[in-house]
Design a protein around this motif. Structure first.
Motif, PDB file in Angstrom:
ATOM      1  N   THR A 103     -29.403   6.543  -1.002  1.00  0.00           N
ATOM      2  CA  THR A 103     -29.973   5.202  -1.015  1.00  0.00           C
ATOM      3  C   THR A 103     -30.757   4.942  -2.298  1.00  0.00           C
ATOM      4  N   ALA A 104     -31.545   5.956  -2.726  1.00  0.00           N
ATOM      5  CA  ALA A 104     -32.326   5.807  -3.960  1.00  0.00           C
ATOM      6  C   ALA A 104     -31.407   5.643  -5.168  1.00  0.00           C
ATOM      7  N   LEU A 105     -30.308   6.412  -5.202  1.00  0.00           N
ATOM      8  CA  LEU A 105     -29.370   6.308  -6.322  1.00  0.00           C
ATOM      9  C   LEU A 105     -28.690   4.940  -6.335  1.00  0.00           C
ATOM     10  N   SER A 106     -28.280   4.456  -5.176  1.00  0.00           N
ATOM     11  CA  SER A 106     -27.629   3.146  -5.109  1.00  0.00           C
ATOM     12  C   SER A 106     -28.594   2.038  -5.501  1.00  0.00           C
ATOM     13  N   THR A 107     -29.861   2.164  -5.082  1.00  0.00           N
ATOM     14  CA  THR A 107     -30.857   1.158  -5.447  1.00  0.00           C
ATOM     15  C   THR A 107     -31.115   1.151  -6.944  1.00  0.00           C
ATOM     16  N   ARG A 108     -31.207   2.345  -7.532  1.00  0.00           N
ATOM     17  CA  ARG A 108     -31.468   2.443  -8.973  1.00  0.00           C
ATOM     18  C   ARG A 108     -30.342   1.823  -9.780  1.00  0.00           C
ATOM     19  N   LEU A 109     -29.095   2.034  -9.360  1.00  0.00           N
ATOM     20  CA  LEU A 109     -27.950   1.545 -10.114  1.00  0.00           C
ATOM     21  C   LEU A 109     -27.490   0.165  -9.653  1.00  0.00           C
ATOM     22  N   GLY A 110     -28.077  -0.326  -8.565  1.00  0.00           N
ATOM     23  CA  GLY A 110     -27.651  -1.621  -8.058  1.00  0.00           C
ATOM     24  C   GLY A 110     -26.276  -1.585  -7.428  1.00  0.00           C
ATOM     25  N   LEU A 111     -25.913  -0.478  -6.792  1.00  0.00           N
ATOM     26  CA  LEU A 111     -24.594  -0.343  -6.183  1.00  0.00           C
ATOM     27  C   LEU A 111     -24.600  -0.962  -4.792  1.00  0.00           C
ATOM     28  N   THR A 112     -23.525  -1.632  -4.441  1.00  0.00           N
ATOM     29  CA  THR A 112     -23.393  -2.258  -3.131  1.00  0.00           C
ATOM     30  C   THR A 112     -21.972  -2.056  -2.615  1.00  0.00           C
ATOM     31  N   ALA A 251     -31.800   5.478 -19.947  1.00  0.00           N
ATOM     32  CA  ALA A 251     -32.160   4.618 -18.819  1.00  0.00           C
ATOM     33  C   ALA A 251     -31.520   3.240 -18.967  1.00  0.00           C
ATOM     34  N   ILE A 252     -31.533   2.700 -20.184  1.00  0.00           N
ATOM     35  CA  ILE A 252     -30.898   1.392 -20.420  1.00  0.00           C
ATOM     36  C   ILE A 252     -29.398   1.489 -20.195  1.00  0.00           C
ATOM     37  N   TRP A 253     -28.787   2.562 -20.706  1.00  0.00           N
ATOM     38  CA  TRP A 253     -27.349   2.780 -20.507  1.00  0.00           C
ATOM     39  C   TRP A 253     -27.033   2.964 -19.022  1.00  0.00           C
ATOM     40  N   THR A 254     -27.958   3.589 -18.272  1.00  0.00           N
ATOM     41  CA  THR A 254     -27.738   3.856 -16.860  1.00  0.00           C
ATOM     42  C   THR A 254     -27.619   2.576 -16.044  1.00  0.00           C
ATOM     43  N   VAL A 255     -28.425   1.567 -16.373  1.00  0.00           N
ATOM     44  CA  VAL A 255     -28.415   0.337 -15.578  1.00  0.00           C
ATOM     45  C   VAL A 255     -27.471  -0.718 -16.135  1.00  0.00           C
ATOM     46  N   THR A 256     -26.921  -0.498 -17.322  1.00  0.00           N
ATOM     47  CA  THR A 256     -26.031  -1.501 -17.919  1.00  0.00           C
ATOM     48  C   THR A 256     -24.558  -1.083 -17.883  1.00  0.00           C
ATOM     49  N   VAL A 257     -24.285   0.170 -18.204  1.00  0.00           N
ATOM     50  CA  VAL A 257     -22.902   0.647 -18.318  1.00  0.00           C
ATOM     51  C   VAL A 257     -22.491   1.518 -17.139  1.00  0.00           C
ATOM     52  N   LEU A 258     -23.391   2.398 -16.702  1.00  0.00           N
ATOM     53  CA  LEU A 258     -23.032   3.388 -15.680  1.00  0.00           C
ATOM     54  C   LEU A 258     -22.611   2.770 -14.349  1.00  0.00           C
ATOM     55  N   PRO A 259     -23.240   1.670 -13.859  1.00  0.00           N
ATOM     56  CA  PRO A 259     -22.764   1.093 -12.598  1.00  0.00           C
ATOM     57  C   PRO A 259     -21.289   0.712 -12.628  1.00  0.00           C
ATOM     58  N   GLY A 260     -20.830   0.189 -13.753  1.00  0.00           N
ATOM     59  CA  GLY A 260     -19.414  -0.135 -13.865  1.00  0.00           C
ATOM     60  C   GLY A 260     -18.534   1.101 -13.775  1.00  0.00           C
ATOM     61  N   LEU A 278     -21.118  10.869 -11.876  1.00  0.00           N
ATOM     62  CA  LEU A 278     -22.347  11.670 -11.983  1.00  0.00           C
ATOM     63  C   LEU A 278     -22.252  12.651 -13.147  1.00  0.00           C
ATOM     64  N   VAL A 279     -21.093  13.268 -13.314  1.00  0.00           N
ATOM     65  CA  VAL A 279     -20.906  14.199 -14.428  1.00  0.00           C
ATOM     66  C   VAL A 279     -21.044  13.466 -15.760  1.00  0.00           C
ATOM     67  N   THR A 280     -20.593  12.217 -15.828  1.00  0.00           N
ATOM     68  CA  THR A 280     -20.759  11.425 -17.052  1.00  0.00           C
ATOM     69  C   THR A 280     -22.228  11.280 -17.401  1.00  0.00           C
ATOM     70  N   TRP A 281     -23.063  10.977 -16.401  1.00  0.00           N
ATOM     71  CA  TRP A 281     -24.505  10.865 -16.657  1.00  0.00           C
ATOM     72  C   TRP A 281     -25.082  12.217 -17.054  1.00  0.00           C
ATOM     73  N   LEU A 282     -24.645  13.283 -16.405  1.00  0.00           N
ATOM     74  CA  LEU A 282     -25.154  14.616 -16.727  1.00  0.00           C
ATOM     75  C   LEU A 282     -24.758  15.029 -18.144  1.00  0.00           C
ATOM     76  N   LEU A 283     -23.588  14.611 -18.603  1.00  0.00           N
ATOM     77  CA  LEU A 283     -23.176  14.898 -19.977  1.00  0.00           C
ATOM     78  C   LEU A 283     -24.120  14.228 -20.967  1.00  0.00           C
ATOM     79  N   ALA A 284     -24.473  12.971 -20.699  1.00  0.00           N
ATOM     80  CA  ALA A 284     -25.394  12.260 -21.592  1.00  0.00           C
ATOM     81  C   ALA A 284     -26.756  12.938 -21.609  1.00  0.00           C
ATOM     82  N   PHE A 285     -27.264  13.314 -20.459  1.00  0.00           N
ATOM     83  CA  PHE A 285     -28.591  13.921 -20.405  1.00  0.00           C
ATOM     84  C   PHE A 285     -28.569  15.337 -20.984  1.00  0.00           C
ATOM     85  N   SER A 286     -27.484  16.080 -20.782  1.00  0.00           N
ATOM     86  CA  SER A 286     -27.371  17.413 -21.379  1.00  0.00           C
ATOM     87  C   SER A 286     -27.346  17.324 -22.894  1.00  0.00           C
TER      88      SER A 286
END
Length: 325
Positions: A103-112, A251-260, A278-286
């Motif tokens: 739920t927290a992940l969906s809220t952060r990314l605006g997933l529905t 963080a900006i990339w997470t809410v603009t590009v990652l939801p798509g 999720l692995v895509t986000w982990l690659l960016a953070f790594s």
């Protein structure tokens, strides 16, 4: 017979391998020499100027540590270690079998809709499934080794650029603290992003500034933990600032590009697609973790706080270092 065997042939020029004229390409040694000659003025100019010289050294060291393999390896280890650890922690704290984390992940990314349901399916236990204590014990053992391996990789990504020696199990304990601080930092930044509702550009800028300052403070604490307290705050803050700015950019990339990416992959592959996102986000953070270690050490080198054993600019820019050196 021996003289005839060593006698050069008339229909095969002996200088073809040296000049590469028959194929139109230069031999490897000639190519390396030409590359070094072309780069020599650039390297000499950059070495006389702090900013481009430091930037060039950062690029050179990233190439030297095989940044691609390091980032992919760290992302894979974090997926096997951090994600299960978050699911288990969320289940223990909320008694919701991982649904709170989904739920927290969906809220952060605006997933529905279907995408949010797929995320919930990935992080939660199927309804009606029974717990098996033996399997749980085995899973916890595998999780322990995964976290231990991820912690070692994380420590070496920060210690390596500073050329710090290993400290054994004591460093592993402080490395675990660094992993916990990484998780707490992400949770804190996510809470700030969810609770801080910006209605204007000025408020958005202020939010980004606050998140950068908070992330920078966390990166200093993370650097202290991962290096077992062997680096002072005065030496860690440049790399921590890089980490703070990079965290805000992610963080900006997470809410603009990652939801798509989540929606597209979930629609195509279901639960596996969410895992790939999720692995895509982990690659960016790594990649950010590796950059924090390398950039911090090279900025400290430029400031005179740190003297490495070898100058990366001594070797040609694109020539891989000798692994035996």
């Amino acid at each position: 017979m021996k003289d005839r065997k060593t006698e050069p042939s008339d229909d095969r020029p002996s200088d073809v391998s040296a000049t590469g004229s028959s194929t139109g390409t230069a031999a490897p040694s000639t190519t390396a020499a030409r590359t070094a000659a072309r780069l020599a003025p650039l390297v000499a100019w950059a070495d006389r100027n702090p900013v481009p010289g430091t930037t060039l050294r950062i690029v050179r060291q990233l190439l030297a540590v095989d940044v691609r393999d390091r980032v992919f390896g760290m992302a894979g280890q974090s997926f096997l270690a951090v994600i299960p650890l978050l699911i288990i922690s969320s289940s223990w704290l909320s008694q919701s079998d991982g649904r709170a984390l989904a739920t927290a992940l969906s809220t952060r990314l605006g997933l529905t809709g279907v995408t949010a349901d797929t995320v919930t399916l990935l992080f939660s236990r199927p309804e009606g499934s029974a717990e098996v204590s033996t399997a749980s014990g085995l899973s916890l053992a595998l999780l322990f080794f995964s976290v231990n391996s991820f912690t070692r990789t994380l420590r070496r990504s920060i210690e390596g650029p500073w050329e710090l020696p290993k400290v054994g199990w004591k460093g592993q304990l402080s490395g675990l603290l660094g992993v916990v601080l990484l998780i707490v930092m992400q949770v804190t930044l996510a809470v700030i992003a969810v609770e801080w509702v910006s209605t204007s550009a000025a408020q958005g800028f202020l939010e980004g500034l606050v998140r950068t300052v908070v992330a920078t403070a966390f990166w200093i604490a993370i650097g202290r933990a991962l290096t077992h307290g062997r680096l002072s705050v005065a030496r860690l803050w440049p790399g921590a600032l890089v980490g703070g700015v990079g965290s805000t950019a992610i963080a900006i990339w997470t809410v603009t590009v990652l939801p798509g990416i989540f929606e597209r992959d979930a629609a195509r592959y279901g639960v596996i697609g969410v895992a790939l996102a999720l692995v895509t986000w982990l690659l960016a953070f790594s990649g950010l973790i590796v950059l924090v270690g390398v950039a911090g050490a090279q900025i400290a080198r430029a400031a005179g706080w740190f003297t490495p054993r070898e100058d990366p600019l001594v070797q040609p820019l694109f020539e891989q270092p000798d692994p035996q050196a």
